[in-house]
Design a protein around this motif. Structure first.
Motif, PDB file in Angstrom:
ATOM      1  N   GLU A  50       0.825  -1.207   0.000  1.00 36.45           N
ATOM      2  CA  GLU A  50       0.000   0.000   0.000  1.00 36.45           C
ATOM      3  C   GLU A  50       0.861   1.259   0.000  1.00 36.45           C
ATOM      4  OE1 GLU A  50      -3.715  -1.513   2.758  1.00 36.45           O
ATOM      5  OE2 GLU A  50      -1.736  -1.331   3.677  1.00 36.45           O
ATOM      6  N   VAL A  51       1.950   1.238   0.779  1.00 38.57           N
ATOM      7  CA  VAL A  51       2.801   2.424   0.951  1.00 38.57           C
ATOM      8  C   VAL A  51       4.264   2.050   0.733  1.00 38.57           C
ATOM      9  CG1 VAL A  51       3.429   4.327   2.476  1.00 38.57           C
ATOM     10  CG2 VAL A  51       1.179   3.238   2.728  1.00 38.57           C
ATOM     11  N   MET A  59      -1.791   5.551   2.225  1.00 40.37           N
ATOM     12  CA  MET A  59      -2.595   4.788   1.284  1.00 40.37           C
ATOM     13  C   MET A  59      -3.031   3.488   1.942  1.00 40.37           C
ATOM     14  SD  MET A  59      -2.223   7.007  -1.140  1.00 40.37           S
ATOM     15  CE  MET A  59      -3.166   6.180  -2.415  1.00 40.37           C
ATOM     16  N   ASN A  94       8.517  -0.941   3.464  1.00 38.75           N
ATOM     17  CA  ASN A  94       7.399  -1.090   2.546  1.00 38.75           C
ATOM     18  C   ASN A  94       6.230  -1.617   3.367  1.00 38.75           C
ATOM     19  OD1 ASN A  94       8.782  -0.485  -0.031  1.00 38.75           O
ATOM     20  ND2 ASN A  94       9.936  -2.343   0.444  1.00 38.75           N
ATOM     21  N   GLY A  96       2.125  -2.647   3.970  1.00 35.35           N
ATOM     22  CA  GLY A  96       0.950  -3.143   3.269  1.00 35.35           C
ATOM     23  C   GLY A  96       0.181  -4.141   4.099  1.00 35.35           C
ATOM     24  N   ARG A 133       3.670   1.216  -5.091  1.00 38.96           N
ATOM     25  CA  ARG A 133       2.282   1.055  -4.640  1.00 38.96           C
ATOM     26  C   ARG A 133       1.535   0.074  -5.544  1.00 38.96           C
ATOM     27  NH1 ARG A 133      -0.302   6.292  -5.528  1.00 38.96           N
ATOM     28  NH2 ARG A 133       1.098   6.951  -3.852  1.00 38.96           N
TER      29      ARG A 133
END
Length: 291
Positions: A50-51, A59, A94, A96, A133
């Motif tokens: 997501e980010v 996000m 990272n 998510g 992303r």
């Protein structure tokens, strides 16, 4: 198995959405349709990014929207960004989620004594590559941190991309402590303080801020997968969650989303101004679908 992504709306605006498609070009939900496992026999999981590391836009998978695209979180009508809390720059991994997992807000965890946060389980990927992303990557789980966010259990899985050149050296949380000294302490510090610039109190943690090991983490992930299965099987009330999917539920299920319904939902996301090469696709090769 492979996936592509399609950006719609305008970047850095309330209209922005990132939709997912499977290898057949069918729109899918990253929450429900991407399988949890890339390789169940090796406990390798899928992660939806997501980010990307070092970025600030908050996000997330839109759990309440049809097809659950990635969009930017909003507070009081404004897009949300995490502050740079010294010495950190944006997200320090990272960030998510693992698909087909759900932290049930009606379930009180026996270890944290708090209920779930109503989202897929979060992942911090610590590999050397900065992801993009919407990437769907395969990760090896190393450990987990139990954050308590405003009275809710919000697990943070620590993992590494199996394709990272250093992945072979990381097999448990102790390897992170040994090979990346200070990274776990920075992770606790980041999660503790990232909401303070917004006027909120510091977050707290179960287990006296201790990271639990790989085996513990995998059991937590499996439990959230079971909560998701109860959700998608209509054994648990969905509340405001959107459980529409195109691959998992059968045609007679209210959660089954037809191809036409999916295309219509995507088509409703309009550009506010003429797009400049905004729509594009990226492919990700992943493992087999195993529920």
């Amino acid at each position: 198995m492979s996936f592509t992504v399609e950006e719609r709306g305008n970047a850095n605006s309330l209209s922005y959405r990132l939709f997912f498609k499977n290898a057949e070009g069918k729109y899918i939900s990253p929450f429900h349709d991407i399988p949890i496992y890339a390789d169940e026999s090796q406990s390798i999981f899928h992660m939806v990014v997501e980010v990307p590391r070092w970025t600030n836009a908050k996000m997330e998978i839109a759990t309440k929207d049809i097809l659950n695209p990635i969009k930017q979180d909003v507070k009081k009508g404004k897009l949300r960004y995490v502050a740079n809390v010294f010495p950190h720059k944006g997200y320090i991994w990272n960030y998510g989620a693992i698909p087909q997992t759900w932290e049930d807000p009606a379930h009180k965890d026996g270890d944290t004594d708090c209920c779930g946060d109503n989202d897929p389980i979060d992942v911090c990927e610590i590999g050397s590559r900065v992801c993009t992303r919407g990437d769907v990557i395969k990760v090896k789980v190393l450990g987990i941190l139990a954050m308590i966010d405003e009275g809710e259990t919000d697990w943070k899985v620590i993992a590494i991309n199996v394709e990272d050149p250093e992945a072979k050296d990381f097999n448990n949380i102790s390897d992170v402590q040994r090979l990346k000294p200070g990274y776990l302490e920075a992770t606790v510090d980041w999660f503790r303080r990232y909401k303070v610039p917004d006027g909120k109190p510091e977050n707290r943690f179960a287990f006296n801020e201790e990271f639990k090991d790989k085996d513990f983490a995998i059991e937590v992930i499996k439990s959230t997968h079971n909560f998701w299965k109860a959700l998608i099987g209509q054994q648990t009330k969905a509340g405001e969650l959107n459980c529409k999917n195109t691959c998992v539920s059968s045609g007679d299920s209210p959660y089954c989303c037809s191809a036409d319904e999916a295309k219509a939902a995507v088509g409703e996301v309009r550009f506010l101004s003429p797009p400049s090469n905004l729509q594009h696709s990226r492919s990700f090769n992943t493992g087999t679908h195993n529920l």
